[in-house]
Design a protein around this motif. Structure first.
Motif, mmCIF file in Angstrom:
data_model
loop_
_atom_site.group_PDB
_atom_site.id
_atom_site.type_symbol
_atom_site.label_atom_id
_atom_site.label_comp_id
_atom_site.label_asym_id
_atom_site.label_seq_id
_atom_site.Cartn_x
_atom_site.Cartn_y
_atom_site.Cartn_z
ATOM 1 N N THR A 77 21.836 -52.929 23.147
ATOM 2 C CA THR A 77 23.069 -53.547 23.623
ATOM 3 C C THR A 77 24.142 -53.410 22.546
ATOM 4 O O THR A 77 23.892 -53.713 21.385
ATOM 5 N N SER A 83 26.396 -60.602 25.147
ATOM 6 C CA SER A 83 24.962 -60.928 25.184
ATOM 7 C C SER A 83 24.180 -60.329 24.018
ATOM 8 O O SER A 83 22.982 -60.560 23.888
ATOM 9 N N ILE A 86 22.496 -62.943 21.800
ATOM 10 C CA ILE A 86 21.501 -63.644 22.614
ATOM 11 C C ILE A 86 20.248 -62.785 22.740
ATOM 12 O O ILE A 86 19.125 -63.276 22.594
ATOM 13 N N GLU A 87 20.427 -61.500 22.960
ATOM 14 C CA GLU A 87 19.285 -60.587 23.073
ATOM 15 C C GLU A 87 18.516 -60.499 21.748
ATOM 16 O O GLU A 87 17.287 -60.543 21.723
#
Length: 166
Positions: A77, A83, A86-87
């Motif tokens: 990502t 995100s 978060i990942e």
């Protein structure tokens, strides 16, 4: 398991915890976790460590243990995606959830896994080992080894998960 989260990690942790799905790990990280831990000389080590060389001097025993037991977190990502962190955190939490139960069967000492993330996609924190994030595993032998006790002193997002055999 006890969890300590600093203010910088709190919003990332809340977002990661909102979704109960446990993500699949990248293949190299999956292999490291599946290989598990070994105990040698009263210390825990990754059976397949990322670091293949001895720790640099002049690290003390605790710092050496953390250095050897470091995992680099990365993701496909892009850092510009909201995100992204978060990942990275989900990968770190997955590692902790899978390794801490094994760790406490190998020692009576508290075992701590610390996940730290970069503060922002466009900067590198001086306290952070990698430009994205890292997982550190170490035994807590003395109060100053416990990252949870001084977690608010870190500028970048940090979470400490501590488990002890019952």
């Amino acid at each position: 398991m006890e969890i300590a989260v600093n203010a910088a990690m709190e919003p990332v942790f809340r977002a990661a915890a909102a979704d109960d799905c446990e993500p699949g790990l990248p293949s190299d990280l999956e292999e490291l976790v599946r290989a598990g831990l070994v105990r040698s000389g009263g210390r825990l080590y990754f059976a397949r460590p990322e670091h293949k060389t001895p720790p640099p001097s002049p690290l003390d025993d605790f710092e050496s243990e953390r250095w050897v037991n470091t995992i680099h977190l990365d993701t496909q990502t892009p850092a510009s995606d909201p995100s992204w962190r978060i990942e990275l955190l989900r990968h770190g939490l997955t590692v902790a959830r899978r390794l801490l139960p094994q760790a406490i069967t190998l020692t009576r000492l508290p075992v701590q896994i610390v996940v730290s993330l970069q503060s922002a996609p466009d900067g590198v924190d001086p306290e952070l080992d990698f430009a994205t994030g890292a997982v550190h595993l170490a035994l807590i032998r003395a109060p100053h080894d416990d990252v949870a006790a001084h977690i608010d002193g870190f500028g970048q997002p940090v979470i400490a998960m501590t488990a002890t055999a019952r």
